[in-house]
Design an enzyme around this catalytic site. Structure first.
Site, PDB file in Angstrom:
ATOM      1  N   ASP A  23      18.028   0.351  -2.128  1.00  0.00           N
ATOM      2  CA  ASP A  23      17.641  -0.924  -1.519  1.00  0.00           C
ATOM      3  C   ASP A  23      18.596  -2.085  -1.815  1.00  0.00           C
ATOM      4  O   ASP A  23      18.157  -3.195  -2.152  1.00  0.00           O
ATOM      5  CB  ASP A  23      16.216  -1.311  -1.954  1.00  0.00           C
ATOM      6  CG  ASP A  23      15.204  -0.202  -1.706  1.00  0.00           C
ATOM      7  OD1 ASP A  23      15.510   0.735  -0.942  1.00  0.00           O
ATOM      8  OD2 ASP A  23      14.110  -0.274  -2.286  1.00  0.00           O
ATOM      9  N   LYS A  84      12.459   3.206   4.338  1.00  0.00           N
ATOM     10  CA  LYS A  84      11.243   3.633   3.650  1.00  0.00           C
ATOM     11  C   LYS A  84      10.300   2.451   3.511  1.00  0.00           C
ATOM     12  O   LYS A  84      10.724   1.287   3.548  1.00  0.00           O
ATOM     13  CB  LYS A  84      11.563   4.219   2.270  1.00  0.00           C
ATOM     14  CG  LYS A  84      12.195   3.231   1.285  1.00  0.00           C
ATOM     15  CD  LYS A  84      12.577   3.928  -0.011  1.00  0.00           C
ATOM     16  CE  LYS A  84      13.198   2.966  -1.019  1.00  0.00           C
ATOM     17  NZ  LYS A  84      12.249   1.974  -1.572  1.00  0.00           N
ATOM     18  N   CYS A 119      11.085  -0.067  -7.502  1.00  0.00           N
ATOM     19  CA  CYS A 119      11.614   1.070  -6.740  1.00  0.00           C
ATOM     20  C   CYS A 119      12.472   2.000  -7.589  1.00  0.00           C
ATOM     21  O   CYS A 119      12.394   3.224  -7.456  1.00  0.00           O
ATOM     22  CB  CYS A 119      12.394   0.562  -5.523  1.00  0.00           C
ATOM     23  SG  CYS A 119      11.347  -0.319  -4.335  1.00  0.00           S
TER      24      CYS A 119
END
Length: 205
Positions: A23, A84, A119
């Site tokens: 990310d 995602k 994450c």
């Protein structure tokens, strides 16, 4: 020494390792004080993935709302870039691709990105639960809060992850000055990554 023992010690084999970039999206830049340092690490690892033939996988958290990976991160050689909504990178898209690429089981992942306590941590938990070695790049994992970042690294170490740095990982993958790509990798690490931990933070690790 048995293969499992070697993994616990932190050995890495390029043919059985992947890089995971979590990310690294432009939307997070303003809220992350060390975002530029993360981009430096991400580009170092992306270049190394091509040189050492280690697959790079790139995730984007809800890009429809948060936008794509920052253009400052050169991910053109990524095996796949996928979106995602799950916090962990271990989605069916990634896991299905890994089954194809590593039918005899993946040994280790090298993980970097954001946020360390969300994450990154949940990705590491998923891979550790599959008995896959996880190497966390402390110089390449950030959170909005330094407190969240430091305590995440503590928890990650507690669950058996190797807390390390990008330079350390690259030399572990080569193992020998006579490695055919030694000169190319040496160029990547010639300039050190800026320190992003203060003394107080390091003392908590």
């Amino acid at each position: 020494m048995a293969a499992n023992n070697l993994l616990r010690l932190g050995f890495l084999e390029a043919s059985r390792t992947i890089f995971l970039a979590c990310d690294v999206q432009e939307a997070f830049r303003k809220s992350m004080s060390n975002f530029n340092t993360l981009v430096l690490v991400a580009n170092r690892m992306s270049a190394a993935s091509k040189i050492l033939n280690v697959p790079l996988y790139v995730s984007e958290q809800y890009p429809r709302g948060l936008g794509p990976t920052t253009k400052d991160f050169n991910k053109e050689n990524a095996a796949i870039t996928y979106d995602k909504t799950k916090f962990s990178m271990a989605t069916p898209i990634l896991l299905d691709d890994l089954k194809k690429q590593f039918p005899n089981k993946l040994d280790a992942v090298v993980l970097f990105g954001l946020e360390a306590h969300v994450c990154v941590e949940q990705t590491a938990m998923d891979f550790r639960s599959q008995n896959i070695d996880v190497h966390i790049l402390a110089d390449g994992c950030i959170s909005r809060s330094q407190q969240d970042r430091v305590f995440a690294l503590q928890r990650l170490r507690d669950i058996g992850c190797h807390i390390t740095t990008s330079e350390s990982v690259l030399f572990k993958l080569m193992k020998d000055k006579e490695h055919p790509q030694f000169k190319e990798i040496s160029k990547l690490v010639r300039e050190p990554i800026p320190d992003s931990f203060g003394f107080d933070a390091l003392s908590k690790l």
